[in-house]
Design an enzyme around this catalytic site. Structure first.
Site, PDB file in Angstrom:
ATOM      1  N   ASP A 106      -1.401  25.991  -4.912  1.00  0.00           N
ATOM      2  CA  ASP A 106      -1.331  25.917  -3.453  1.00  0.00           C
ATOM      3  C   ASP A 106      -2.623  26.530  -2.872  1.00  0.00           C
ATOM      4  O   ASP A 106      -3.008  27.638  -3.252  1.00  0.00           O
ATOM      5  CB  ASP A 106      -0.096  26.730  -3.014  1.00  0.00           C
ATOM      6  CG  ASP A 106       0.300  26.492  -1.579  1.00  0.00           C
ATOM      7  OD1 ASP A 106      -0.129  25.483  -0.989  1.00  0.00           O
ATOM      8  OD2 ASP A 106       1.068  27.331  -1.044  1.00  0.00           O
ATOM      9  N   GLY A 133       3.541  24.875   5.866  1.00  0.00           N
ATOM     10  CA  GLY A 133       4.095  25.725   6.926  1.00  0.00           C
ATOM     11  C   GLY A 133       5.366  25.170   7.532  1.00  0.00           C
ATOM     12  O   GLY A 133       5.543  25.185   8.748  1.00  0.00           O
ATOM     13  N   SER A 190       8.706  26.028   6.984  1.00  0.00           N
ATOM     14  CA  SER A 190       9.956  26.790   6.962  1.00  0.00           C
ATOM     15  C   SER A 190      10.612  26.684   8.326  1.00  0.00           C
ATOM     16  O   SER A 190       9.941  26.467   9.335  1.00  0.00           O
ATOM     17  CB  SER A 190       9.683  28.260   6.621  1.00  0.00           C
ATOM     18  OG  SER A 190       9.516  28.400   5.219  1.00  0.00           O
ATOM     19  N   SER A 213       8.426  30.740   3.465  1.00  0.00           N
ATOM     20  CA  SER A 213       8.990  31.847   4.250  1.00  0.00           C
ATOM     21  C   SER A 213      10.514  31.879   4.218  1.00  0.00           C
ATOM     22  O   SER A 213      11.117  32.961   4.195  1.00  0.00           O
ATOM     23  CB  SER A 213       8.532  31.751   5.708  1.00  0.00           C
ATOM     24  OG  SER A 213       7.137  31.930   5.790  1.00  0.00           O
TER      25      SER A 213
END
Ligand SMILES: [Zn+2]
Length: 333
Positions: free
Chosen positions: A94, A235, A237, A280
Site C-alpha cells: 500500500d 480512504g 472507511s 480505520s
C-alpha cells in the site's frame, strides 16, 4: 527472488476483471498483527470472498516487511485449513513511494504493489509508475497507481489539500504508465477524521456530522474515458458510529470522527470501482473491543482475553463489509 506464485498468492488481474464485470468490489484490508490477519482470513474463508492483504509503510516499520510476508504465506495455508479450497489472496504493498521499495516487495513475494507518485508533477508520476510497471510485469506482479490527491492522514501519507482526479488525464496516464489499476480521488479521505465539521452538515436529532457526498459525476466521467478499467478507492472507511460510541463510553475520546457512508460505497462497488481500501474501521473495532474489556474487567491482564474479543469484532466487521457493502461474498468459491 521469491515468486508469489510459489506462496499460493494471486495477483489482482483476474480478481479485478471479474469484479468489474460482476458489479462488486474486492476488499483491501490493511494488517499489522496476527489477530487482524486471522480475522481477515476467517472472514474471507467463511464468505469465500477474494481478499487483498495490504501492507503499508507504517506496517513495514511496525511489524517488519519480512515477517508480514511470511504471515501472508501462512495465511494461505490457514485459509485452506479453514476449508477454503482455492483461496484467492493477494499480498499488496500500500502506498509504495519509490521504485526501490516496490522492487523489494516484488522480489520477496508480493503479488501486487502500489506506486503512489501522486504528489509528484504529472509527467514524473507517469515516469515513476512506468518504471515500476516495467519491472513488476516481468514477474506478473500487478501495479496500482494514483492520480489526484486525497486528503487526510494514513501512516506516512498525508496531504492538507485534496484535489479530484481530472477525468481528462486518465486515458493518457493509464496508457503511458501501463498501470493495471488506478486509485482516484473523488472525495474519500484517509483516517477516522475524514472531514472537518465545517465541511459537513450536522444532523439536528443526533448531533452527528453528515459528510459531503462523493463526487460520483467525476467517477462516471472517468468510467466513460476508461471503460472496464479497474478503479480503486482509498480512504473508504465508514467510521461506524457504534464503535465511536463504545470507545467514547469507555474512556476514549474521538469527537466528530466521521467516514464515508456505506450506501455510497455500495453504489461505487457496482461501477468500475473494484478495490475498496478499509483500514480505520478495523482499528475502531479493535479499539472498541479492547476498551470495553479494560473498562469492564479491570483485573484482566491476559492479552488473549482482550485481543481475542478484538479479533472477533474485527471479523464481524470484515464479514459485514464483504457481504453488505462490497458484495464480494461467494466470488472465490
Ligand atoms: Zn491509501
Amino acid at each position: 527472488m521469491v515468486s508469489y506464485k510459489d506462496l499460493g498468492l494471486v495477483n489482482t488481474r483476474e480478481m479485478f476483471a471479474k469484479a468489474v464485470a460482476g458489479g462488486y468490489a474486492i476488499p483491501a484490508f490493511n494488517f499489522n498483527n496476527m489477530e487482524q490477519l486471522q480475522a481477515i482470513i476467517q472472514a474471507a474463508a467463511e464468505t469465500k470472498s477474494p481478499v487483498i492483504l495490504q501492507v503499508s509503510s507504517g506496517a513495514r516499520k511496525y511489524a517488519n516487511q519480512t515477517l508480514l510476508r511470511y504471515m501472508a504465506e501462512g495465511a494461505v495455508e490457514y485459509a485452506k485449513e479453514l476449508g477454503w479450497e482455492h483461496p484467492q489472496i493477494c499480498l499488496h504493498l500500500d502506498h509504495g513511494n519509490s521504485f526501490e521499495l516496490c522492487k523489494s516487495c516484488v522480489d520477496m513475494g508480493f503479488s501486487s504493489v502500489m506506486i503512489d507518485a501522486s504528489s509528484l508533477p504529472y509527467e514524473e508520476n507517469i515516469a515513476l509508475t512506468k518504471q515500476v510497471v516495467d519491472y513488476a510485469h516481468k514477474y506478473d506482479v500487478t501495479v496500482e497507481a494514483e492520480l489526484g490527491v486525497l486528503a487526510g492522514v494514513e501512516d506516512e501519507v498525508s496531504a492538507e489539500e485534496s484535489h479530484y482526479t481530472r477525468p481528462e488525464e486518465v486515458i493518457d496516464f493509464a496508457t503511458r504508465s501501463g498501470c493495471d489499476s488506478l486509485a482516484i480521488s473523488i472525495g474519500t479521505s484517509h483516517g477516522a477524521y475524514k472531514f472537518k465539521p465545517e465541511q459537513c452538515k450536522r444532523d439536528p436529532e443526533t448531533g452527528r456530522l453528515v459528510p459531503p457526498p462523493l463526487a460520483f459525476d467525476v467517477l462516471h466521467e472517468i468510467e466513460k474515458k476508461l471503460p472496464g478499467f479497474p478503479i480503486v478507492l482509498h480512504g473508504s472507511s465508514s467510521v461506524p458510529q457504534e464503535y465511536v460510541d463504545i470507545i467514547n463510553a469507555h474512556g476514549g475520546k474521538l469527537p466528530d470522527a466521521v467516514g464515508i457512508p456505506e450506501e455510497q460505497l455500495r453504489e461505487a462497488s457496482k461501477s468500475a470501482v473494484c478495490k475498496i481500501n478499509i483500514d480505520s474501521d478495523s482499528r475502531l473495532a479493535m479499539t472498541a473491543a479492547i476498551r470495553q474489556v479494560f473498562d469492564e474487567k479491570p483485573g484482566e491482564f491476559d492479552p488473549r482475553k482482550y485481543l481475542g474479543p478484538a479479533r472477533d469484532e474485527m471479523k464481524k466487521l470484515y464479514m459485514h463489509k464483504i457481504i453488505n457493502v462490497l458484495g464480494s461474498d461467494g466470488k472465490a468459491e
